[in-house]
Scaffold this active site. Structure first.
Site, PDB file in Angstrom:
ATOM      1  N   HIS A  61       0.834  -1.209   0.000  1.00  0.00           N
ATOM      2  CA  HIS A  61       0.000   0.000   0.000  1.00  0.00           C
ATOM      3  C   HIS A  61       0.867   1.257   0.000  1.00  0.00           C
ATOM      4  CE1 HIS A  61      -3.571   2.449   1.043  1.00  0.00           C
ATOM      5  NE2 HIS A  61      -2.722   3.119   1.815  1.00  0.00           N
ATOM      6  N   GLU A  62       1.889   1.298   0.853  1.00  0.00           N
ATOM      7  CA  GLU A  62       2.756   2.471   0.918  1.00  0.00           C
ATOM      8  C   GLU A  62       3.579   2.631  -0.362  1.00  0.00           C
ATOM      9  OE1 GLU A  62       2.302   4.595   3.174  1.00  0.00           O
ATOM     10  OE2 GLU A  62       0.997   3.327   4.383  1.00  0.00           O
ATOM     11  N   HIS A  79       1.454   4.193  -2.970  1.00  0.00           N
ATOM     12  CA  HIS A  79       1.375   5.655  -2.842  1.00  0.00           C
ATOM     13  C   HIS A  79       2.554   6.319  -3.545  1.00  0.00           C
ATOM     14  CE1 HIS A  79      -2.148   6.355  -0.482  1.00  0.00           C
ATOM     15  NE2 HIS A  79      -1.741   5.659   0.566  1.00  0.00           N
ATOM     16  N   GLU A 135      -6.489   6.704  -1.582  1.00  0.00           N
ATOM     17  CA  GLU A 135      -6.375   5.538  -0.703  1.00  0.00           C
ATOM     18  C   GLU A 135      -6.973   4.302  -1.368  1.00  0.00           C
ATOM     19  OE1 GLU A 135      -4.815   5.141   2.164  1.00  0.00           O
ATOM     20  OE2 GLU A 135      -4.099   7.226   2.108  1.00  0.00           O
TER      21      GLU A 135
END
Length: 298
Positions: free
Chosen positions: A121-122, A125, A198
């Site tokens: 997830h990071e 981003h 997100e």
């Protein structure tokens, strides 16, 4: 982003005319092109973060390297350790120079599968350019706040002139409403943009790891751990409702989307509870998080 620029430009034009609109436009362009290189290092320093070296956590670095390769990042993000019992992770920097900070609570309580989902997830981003986009959105919102504040001060200063004989002030009521509420409109737009990014990061993480339910399980565990006792007594405390007041989508909505994606990809729906060996830094955080209104802080 177009809506944010429109709000900022219109607010600026009420004060400076056409110059205010171009100030907002060129200010946004400057923030986009000339982001401070040392800003993310300062952020990590303020959090008292320290680097995690590959020989300290080889499995962790192996996961990050593999995910960065799949995301086609030009450089692998550097891992940092935060001495906090709060379960959290965040990314800073850009595609070429980035870092991912992981708290002690996250490393000690998540399984290997869940940790891979959070790292994905990071990294998503970073790969999606979300750090630059949200930084630009924050700059535009701050500029809108500045325009609004200056406009309201000028209006307050001009009100005594109404008592002067033969002097009239031509103030459009709609302009006053815009000056007052433009920061709130910009904030709501910024929050909406954050929620969309997100969801996109969740989707890309599921694609990078090939395991949507790993991230879903991590989200559920983080939600349970961060829920304060006030949320039990006062439902919705620290988790604003309606949803357009949140910077992140509701955890239930994120898990539901990940579950649908897992079914579509015929992925495993129930994660195995396999732990990750974390002979990390020789010591763990022993300072408990401090209570503040709305939750726990370290």
């Amino acid at each position: 982003m177009a809506l944010l620029l429109a709000i900022s430009g219109l607010t600026g034009s009420l004060i400076l005319g056409e110059l205010g609109f171009w100030t907002a436009l060129f200010g946004a362009g400057f923030a986009l092109l000339f982001e401070p290189v040392a800003a993310w290092r300062l952020t990590l320093r303020l959090y008292r973060a320290r680097p995690i070296y590959p020989d300290q956590a080889p499995l962790l670095w192996q996961m990050v390297y593999g995910l960065a390769q799949r995301a086609e990042l030009p450089a692998t993000p550097v891992l940092y350790y935060l001495p906090s019992a709060v379960i959290n992770a965040f990314a800073v920097g850009n595609r070429k120079h980035s870092a991912i900070a992981l708290t002690d609570g996250l490393l000690s309580q998540l399984t290997q599968r869940e940790l891979a989902g959070v790292l994905g997830h990071e990294i998503s981003h970073i790969a999606n350019g979300d750090l630059k986009v949200m930084g630009l959105a924050d700059y535009i919102s701050r500029l809108t706040n500045l325009f609004s504040g200056v406009g309201q001060i000028l209006i307050m200063l001009s009100l005594p002139l109404l008592l002067t004989e033969g002097y009239s002030v031509n103030i459009n009521p709609l302009a006053i409403l815009l000056l007052v509420f433009s920061p709130h409109l910009a904030l709501l737009t910024q929050l909406g943009l954050s929620r969309v990014r997100e969801f996109d990061a969740d989707l890309k993480s599921a694609s990078l790891t090939g395991d949507p339910m790993g991230l879903a399980s991590a989200l559920a565990k983080i939600e349970r751990a961060q829920r304060s006792w006030l949320s039990v007594l006062l439902p919705g405390w620290g988790n604003p409702e309606p949803s357009w007041l949140r910077s992140h989508p509701a955890t239930e909505a994120r898990i539901e989307r990940l579950t649908r994606y897992a079914r579509a990809q015929h992925a495993e729906l129930w994660p195995h509870e396999t732990g990750i060996p974390l002979e990390l830094l020789g010591r763990h955080c022993t300072t408990p998080p401090r209570w503040r209104i709305g939750g726990l802080w370290h």
